[in-house]
Scaffold this motif. Sequence first.
Motif, PDB file in Angstrom:
ATOM      1  N   GLU A 129       0.831  -1.207   0.000  1.00  0.00           N
ATOM      2  CA  GLU A 129       0.000   0.000   0.000  1.00  0.00           C
ATOM      3  C   GLU A 129       0.861   1.251   0.000  1.00  0.00           C
ATOM      4  O   GLU A 129       0.545   2.234  -0.681  1.00  0.00           O
ATOM      5  CB  GLU A 129      -0.948  -0.011   1.191  1.00  0.00           C
ATOM      6  N   GLN A 130       1.968   1.211   0.742  1.00  0.00           N
ATOM      7  CA  GLN A 130       2.872   2.353   0.783  1.00  0.00           C
ATOM      8  C   GLN A 130       3.500   2.591  -0.603  1.00  0.00           C
ATOM      9  O   GLN A 130       3.586   3.731  -1.062  1.00  0.00           O
ATOM     10  CB  GLN A 130       3.965   2.099   1.826  1.00  0.00           C
ATOM     11  N   ARG A 131       3.902   1.507  -1.280  1.00  0.00           N
ATOM     12  CA  ARG A 131       4.468   1.655  -2.624  1.00  0.00           C
ATOM     13  C   ARG A 131       3.430   2.207  -3.599  1.00  0.00           C
ATOM     14  O   ARG A 131       3.749   3.040  -4.450  1.00  0.00           O
ATOM     15  CB  ARG A 131       5.000   0.303  -3.125  1.00  0.00           C
ATOM     16  N   LEU A 132       2.189   1.743  -3.486  1.00  0.00           N
ATOM     17  CA  LEU A 132       1.137   2.259  -4.358  1.00  0.00           C
ATOM     18  C   LEU A 132       0.918   3.755  -4.149  1.00  0.00           C
ATOM     19  O   LEU A 132       0.749   4.508  -5.121  1.00  0.00           O
ATOM     20  CB  LEU A 132      -0.175   1.507  -4.120  1.00  0.00           C
ATOM     21  N   GLU A 133       0.925   4.197  -2.896  1.00  0.00           N
ATOM     22  CA  GLU A 133       0.762   5.626  -2.611  1.00  0.00           C
ATOM     23  C   GLU A 133       1.915   6.434  -3.209  1.00  0.00           C
ATOM     24  O   GLU A 133       1.706   7.506  -3.777  1.00  0.00           O
ATOM     25  CB  GLU A 133       0.670   5.869  -1.101  1.00  0.00           C
ATOM     26  N   LYS A 156       1.380   6.710  -6.900  1.00  0.00           N
ATOM     27  CA  LYS A 156       0.329   7.682  -7.207  1.00  0.00           C
ATOM     28  C   LYS A 156       0.884   9.099  -7.145  1.00  0.00           C
ATOM     29  O   LYS A 156       0.581   9.941  -7.998  1.00  0.00           O
ATOM     30  CB  LYS A 156      -0.837   7.544  -6.229  1.00  0.00           C
ATOM     31  N   LYS A 157       1.698   9.382  -6.126  1.00  0.00           N
ATOM     32  CA  LYS A 157       2.299  10.713  -6.006  1.00  0.00           C
ATOM     33  C   LYS A 157       3.216  10.995  -7.190  1.00  0.00           C
ATOM     34  O   LYS A 157       3.206  12.092  -7.758  1.00  0.00           O
ATOM     35  CB  LYS A 157       3.088  10.823  -4.697  1.00  0.00           C
ATOM     36  N   GLU A 158       4.014   9.996  -7.568  1.00  0.00           N
ATOM     37  CA  GLU A 158       4.944  10.171  -8.681  1.00  0.00           C
ATOM     38  C   GLU A 158       4.176  10.396  -9.985  1.00  0.00           C
ATOM     39  O   GLU A 158       4.569  11.228 -10.806  1.00  0.00           O
ATOM     40  CB  GLU A 158       5.848   8.937  -8.792  1.00  0.00           C
ATOM     41  N   LEU A 159       3.087   9.667 -10.182  1.00  0.00           N
ATOM     42  CA  LEU A 159       2.267   9.860 -11.376  1.00  0.00           C
ATOM     43  C   LEU A 159       1.677  11.262 -11.410  1.00  0.00           C
ATOM     44  O   LEU A 159       1.634  11.901 -12.470  1.00  0.00           O
ATOM     45  CB  LEU A 159       1.154   8.813 -11.426  1.00  0.00           C
ATOM     46  N   GLY A 160       1.256  11.750 -10.267  1.00  0.00           N
ATOM     47  CA  GLY A 160       0.741  13.118 -10.190  1.00  0.00           C
ATOM     48  C   GLY A 160       1.801  14.133 -10.572  1.00  0.00           C
ATOM     49  O   GLY A 160       1.529  15.082 -11.322  1.00  0.00           O
ATOM     50  N   LYS A 161       3.025  13.924 -10.100  1.00  0.00           N
ATOM     51  CA  LYS A 161       4.120  14.837 -10.453  1.00  0.00           C
ATOM     52  C   LYS A 161       4.402  14.798 -11.949  1.00  0.00           C
ATOM     53  O   LYS A 161       4.636  15.820 -12.578  1.00  0.00           O
ATOM     54  CB  LYS A 161       5.389  14.462  -9.690  1.00  0.00           C
ATOM     55  N   LEU A 162       4.387  13.590 -12.520  1.00  0.00           N
ATOM     56  CA  LEU A 162       4.635  13.461 -13.961  1.00  0.00           C
ATOM     57  C   LEU A 162       3.543  14.145 -14.770  1.00  0.00           C
ATOM     58  O   LEU A 162       3.829  14.809 -15.772  1.00  0.00           O
ATOM     59  CB  LEU A 162       4.733  11.984 -14.358  1.00  0.00           C
ATOM     60  N   ASN A 163       2.307  13.977 -14.365  1.00  0.00           N
ATOM     61  CA  ASN A 163       1.201  14.632 -15.072  1.00  0.00           C
ATOM     62  C   ASN A 163       1.298  16.144 -14.963  1.00  0.00           C
ATOM     63  O   ASN A 163       0.990  16.867 -15.915  1.00  0.00           O
ATOM     64  CB  ASN A 163      -0.149  14.143 -14.541  1.00  0.00           C
ATOM     65  N   ASP A 164       1.728  16.633 -13.808  1.00  0.00           N
ATOM     66  CA  ASP A 164       1.835  18.083 -13.607  1.00  0.00           C
ATOM     67  C   ASP A 164       2.963  18.694 -14.442  1.00  0.00           C
ATOM     68  O   ASP A 164       2.877  19.855 -14.849  1.00  0.00           O
ATOM     69  CB  ASP A 164       2.066  18.408 -12.131  1.00  0.00           C
TER      70      ASP A 164
END
Length: 84
Positions: free
Chosen positions: A54-58, A61-69
Amino acid sequence: MADSPVDSILPRKALFRSPSMIEENVANDPQLNRHQIDQDTELKFKQLKRELHEQRLEELKKELGKLNDTEWMHEPVEKLIGLK
């Protein structure tokens, strides 16, 4: 009726013993203790694996958000390798 030597060696059925006597016998049985420790260890290991997953998934998700931004800052890979 006198107790025979066999009666003093063999434990009485759980039906005729108090709960504290049963707990004492369970606490003194090394095989049951080992089995309980194995079960507890396995349960904790599964919980730890789930928490780490679960920690790796979170983090992903944060890294994907940074990439999208920051996607607008970089040229698309397809353009760089000549596909577009």
